[in-house]
Design a protein around this motif. Structure first.
Motif, PDB file in Angstrom:
ATOM      1  N   ARG A 112       5.658   8.398   5.551  1.00 32.52           N
ATOM      2  CA  ARG A 112       4.621   7.312   6.053  1.00 32.52           C
ATOM      3  C   ARG A 112       3.307   7.195   5.016  1.00 32.52           C
ATOM      4  O   ARG A 112       3.001   5.968   4.756  1.00 32.52           O
ATOM      5  CB  ARG A 112       4.113   7.534   7.407  1.00 32.52           C
ATOM      6  CG  ARG A 112       5.170   7.195   8.509  1.00 32.52           C
ATOM      7  CD  ARG A 112       4.870   7.594   9.980  1.00 32.52           C
ATOM      8  NE  ARG A 112       5.844   7.705  10.720  1.00 32.52           N
ATOM      9  CZ  ARG A 112       5.905   7.631  12.079  1.00 32.52           C
ATOM     10  NH1 ARG A 112       4.608   8.490  12.565  1.00 32.52           N
ATOM     11  NH2 ARG A 112       6.762   7.497  12.933  1.00 32.52           N
ATOM     12  N   LEU A 113       3.009   8.327   4.709  1.00 34.20           N
ATOM     13  CA  LEU A 113       1.821   8.339   3.803  1.00 34.20           C
ATOM     14  C   LEU A 113       2.306   7.676   2.302  1.00 34.20           C
ATOM     15  O   LEU A 113       1.250   7.163   1.543  1.00 34.20           O
ATOM     16  CB  LEU A 113       1.168   9.507   3.791  1.00 34.20           C
ATOM     17  CG  LEU A 113       0.332  10.149   4.892  1.00 34.20           C
ATOM     18  CD1 LEU A 113       0.165  11.763   5.032  1.00 34.20           C
ATOM     19  CD2 LEU A 113      -1.013   9.362   5.121  1.00 34.20           C
ATOM     20  N   ASP A 116       2.111   4.085   2.550  1.00 38.30           N
ATOM     21  CA  ASP A 116       0.526   3.660   2.498  1.00 38.30           C
ATOM     22  C   ASP A 116       0.105   3.917   1.131  1.00 38.30           C
ATOM     23  O   ASP A 116      -0.538   2.743   0.591  1.00 38.30           O
ATOM     24  CB  ASP A 116      -0.238   4.567   3.320  1.00 38.30           C
ATOM     25  CG  ASP A 116      -0.068   4.499   4.912  1.00 38.30           C
ATOM     26  OD1 ASP A 116       0.447   3.606   5.390  1.00 38.30           O
ATOM     27  OD2 ASP A 116      -0.295   5.578   5.446  1.00 38.30           O
ATOM     28  N   HIS A 119       1.571   0.676  -0.700  1.00 36.28           N
ATOM     29  CA  HIS A 119       0.934  -0.534  -0.222  1.00 36.28           C
ATOM     30  C   HIS A 119      -0.466  -0.607  -0.883  1.00 36.28           C
ATOM     31  O   HIS A 119      -0.828  -1.859  -1.340  1.00 36.28           O
ATOM     32  CB  HIS A 119       0.689  -0.439   1.432  1.00 36.28           C
ATOM     33  CG  HIS A 119       0.052  -1.549   1.666  1.00 36.28           C
ATOM     34  ND1 HIS A 119      -1.302  -1.697   2.092  1.00 36.28           N
ATOM     35  CD2 HIS A 119       0.479  -3.053   2.061  1.00 36.28           C
ATOM     36  CE1 HIS A 119      -1.735  -3.066   2.438  1.00 36.28           C
ATOM     37  NE2 HIS A 119      -0.598  -3.914   2.543  1.00 36.28           N
ATOM     38  N   ARG A 257      -7.717   4.487  -2.366  1.00 36.42           N
ATOM     39  CA  ARG A 257      -6.876   4.794  -1.408  1.00 36.42           C
ATOM     40  C   ARG A 257      -5.712   5.329  -1.524  1.00 36.42           C
ATOM     41  O   ARG A 257      -5.278   5.876  -0.820  1.00 36.42           O
ATOM     42  CB  ARG A 257      -6.951   3.313  -0.682  1.00 36.42           C
ATOM     43  CG  ARG A 257      -8.271   2.836   0.149  1.00 36.42           C
ATOM     44  CD  ARG A 257      -7.995   1.498   0.928  1.00 36.42           C
ATOM     45  NE  ARG A 257      -9.391   1.110   1.365  1.00 36.42           N
ATOM     46  CZ  ARG A 257      -9.409  -0.132   2.137  1.00 36.42           C
ATOM     47  NH1 ARG A 257      -8.351  -0.633   2.474  1.00 36.42           N
ATOM     48  NH2 ARG A 257     -10.786  -0.447   2.447  1.00 36.42           N
ATOM     49  N   SER A 258      -5.109   4.696  -2.632  1.00 36.82           N
ATOM     50  CA  SER A 258      -3.572   5.101  -2.992  1.00 36.82           C
ATOM     51  C   SER A 258      -3.672   6.615  -3.251  1.00 36.82           C
ATOM     52  O   SER A 258      -2.964   7.392  -2.903  1.00 36.82           O
ATOM     53  CB  SER A 258      -3.189   4.516  -4.078  1.00 36.82           C
ATOM     54  OG  SER A 258      -2.148   5.087  -4.677  1.00 36.82           O
ATOM     55  N   SER A 261      -4.066   8.822   0.111  1.00 38.20           N
ATOM     56  CA  SER A 261      -2.765   8.889   0.594  1.00 38.20           C
ATOM     57  C   SER A 261      -1.872   9.934  -0.293  1.00 38.20           C
ATOM     58  O   SER A 261      -1.249  10.533   0.670  1.00 38.20           O
ATOM     59  CB  SER A 261      -2.232   7.343   0.757  1.00 38.20           C
ATOM     60  OG  SER A 261      -2.787   6.610   1.405  1.00 38.20           O
TER      61      SER A 261
END
Length: 430
Positions: A112-113, A116, A119, A257-258, A261
């Protein structure tokens, strides 16, 4: 014939259609919808989501069915020798993971991370694309305005050639003035020709960056009229301090942010691998139905059979592979932490550099405007001196070239400023 008529009507309507005026926001919208490079990153993001779905499936029940046909051989004390018969069988198996000390849960969390991360990477590529479109758009406007500067240069040189020829015919000036005027006119036309080709090249670059199809829909770019004489009165002002912009970037840059994650994903993967030291518990249900061709063997081959079990599986030794995986995951986590700190430092530098360039370019626009005004005044004075026989042609030519160079510098500085402001927006994550 009818098809040909409709084709001609459609073609003529396309030719007569009013070109659509595209502003910078329109170009950004088109680029986000049609750029193939963004489609690549969208595909990576979608693939990451499907990998997460695969991992989540390990928590759900697994149901399998099977069927087979063949023969069975029975040997028993109550049977003289062996006896064989045709056999058809069907099976149904259901298994469900009960508990594995967080191994599967952390594996799902890691995926899931990872989604993220994909994204955030996609969002960063979108931010980069917006900057690329703005940069290309401002370069097109710069190239277009430089054409206007070079056209004025040609007009001034044509006027000077006409004046030099009249002065030579009147015996006021020498032949060399006429020759110099011709040379300078040719050079001005050459510069104008180069400027026009550079504008074409800039348009092609913009079309590529924005994903524009120039033949699909007629369009033209919105090119606002710029009052260069009062350009300093309409220049944008940097309202936030450097530290405020850096803080904004830390909370909005998708690249950061990437990497965050990635750190959390590496932690989850490490926790999942540590679960390999512990057992896992599964519940299984197996049902089998058999059909034998020889009814005498039904006593030996069960018609229906079901097993319900709770199974413990514990890997006690596999040659140190679990230890090696954990150490690899720990090294990966340390790497991700270092990358995060490195990116954070680089973002601060990018913001500082972008802000410094923007402030410098703003000052350069003001200075270029003053230079253009002074150069124009000097050129007008040189023209009067030349007309009254006080100044020579060299003085006039230098003043004219200085005026053209200053005008070109003002155009370049003006659009460089807006490109640098777009770079500030990208650097802070807007």
């Amino acid at each position: 014939m009818i098809r040909l008529i409709f084709s001609l009507i459609a073609f003529s309507s396309l030719l007569s259609a009013e070109p659509k005026v595209l502003k910078i926001d329109d170009l950004v919208t088109i680029a986000l919808e049609k750029s193939p490079d963004l489609d690549i990153w969208r595909a990576d993001y979608n693939a990451s989501k499907q990998r997460t779905r695969q991992a989540e499936g390990e928590r759900r029940p697994r149901v399998d069915i099977g069927a087979g046909a063949g023969s069975t051989v029975v040997k028993s004390a109550s049977i003289d020798g062996t006896q064989s018969s045709g056999l058809m069988t069907g099976t149904l198996s259901v298994s469900q993971l009960l508990y594995d000390f967080g191994k599967t849960g952390k594996k799902i969390e890691a995926h899931r991370l990872g989604t993220d991360t994909a994204h955030a990477t996609l969002q960063q590529k979108i931010s980069d694309k917006i900057f690329d479109v703005k940069e290309a758009y401002y370069y097109v406007l710069q190239a277009k305005n430089l054409i206007a500067v070079n056209e004025e240069n040609v007009r001034l040189n044509e006027k000077q050639l006409h004046r030099a020829e009249r002065y030579y015919e009147a015996g006021i000036r020498t032949k060399i003035d006429v020759s110099d005027a011709k040379v300078n006119l040719i050079q001005a036309r050459k510069s104008l020709n180069s400027a026009r080709y550079e504008y074409r090249r800039a348009r092609i670059w913009l079309e590529k960056v924005a994903g524009l199809d120039p033949h699909a829909v007629p369009h033209r770019l919105y090119a606002p009229e710029i009052d260069y004489a009062n350009a300093d009165k309409s220049l944008p002002v940097m309202e936030k301090s450097l530290e405020e912009l850096v803080a904004f970037a830390y909370s909005h840059r998708m690249e950061l942010r990437s990497h965050h994650s990635r750190i959390e994903s590496a932690k989850a993967r490490l926790a999942s691998l540590r679960g390999g030291y512990y057992p896992k518990f599964l519940a299984t249900l197996d049902y089998t139905h058999n059909e034998v061709a020889d009814s005498d063997l039904e006593l030996y081959v069960p018609k229906d059979q079901a097993n319900a079990l709770v199974i413990l599986k514990w890997n006690l030794y596999e040659g140190g592979k679990t230890d090696a995986r954990i150490e690899e995951a720990r090294a990966e986590l340390l790497k991700r932490l270092a990358q995060y700190n490195d990116v954070k430092s680089r973002i601060r530098q990018e913001v500082a550099d972008a802000v410094t360039r923007a402030l410098r370019n703003r000052d350069e626009v003001i200075l270029a405007q003053s230079l253009a005004e002074a150069a124009k005044e000097k050129f007008e004075q040189a023209q009067k001196r030349y007309e009254h026989g006080i100044g020579d042609y060299i003085e006039l030519q230098q003043a004219r070239q200085g005026y053209i160079d200053a005008s070109s510098s003002l155009v370049v500085s003006y659009y460089t400023l807006f490109t640098s402001l777009a770079a500030v927006e990208r650097a802070v994550g807007k």
